[in-house]
Design a protein around this motif. Sequence first.
Motif: not given
Length: 112
Positions: A45-48, A68-69, A61-62, A33-37
């Motif tokens: 995570x909430x949407x997933x 991953x999980x 997981x996380x 992943x490429x999270x900016x913040x």
Amino acid sequence: MKLNKLENKNRRIRKKLYLGEFAILGFEVSCATEFKDFDQYDAFVDEFIDYINSIDLCFGGGGLELFEGFICSTERYHSVTEEEQLAVANWLDARSEVKKVEVSDLVDANYL
């Protein structure tokens, strides 16, 4: 002659042990992943989790750079289908913050 490990167990025992026709299948998922913040990560995570719950699956997981999980069904004695597995992979692949998605084959969730 060697007996198959299931041949000497009756249906009730196979069910209690989640063996044979009672095996529960799930799969491992991993994505770079490429999270900016952290706000972007939390939203992802909430949407997933909302998506996973909407198709009666659960996720354990996380991770930040490597998310991953393991995914399995929320219903007892139900397995993840190949169609659900593909849907999860496609959902992740369509996300802009996800670089690379990998999913395992369906595996026995109780006897990894």
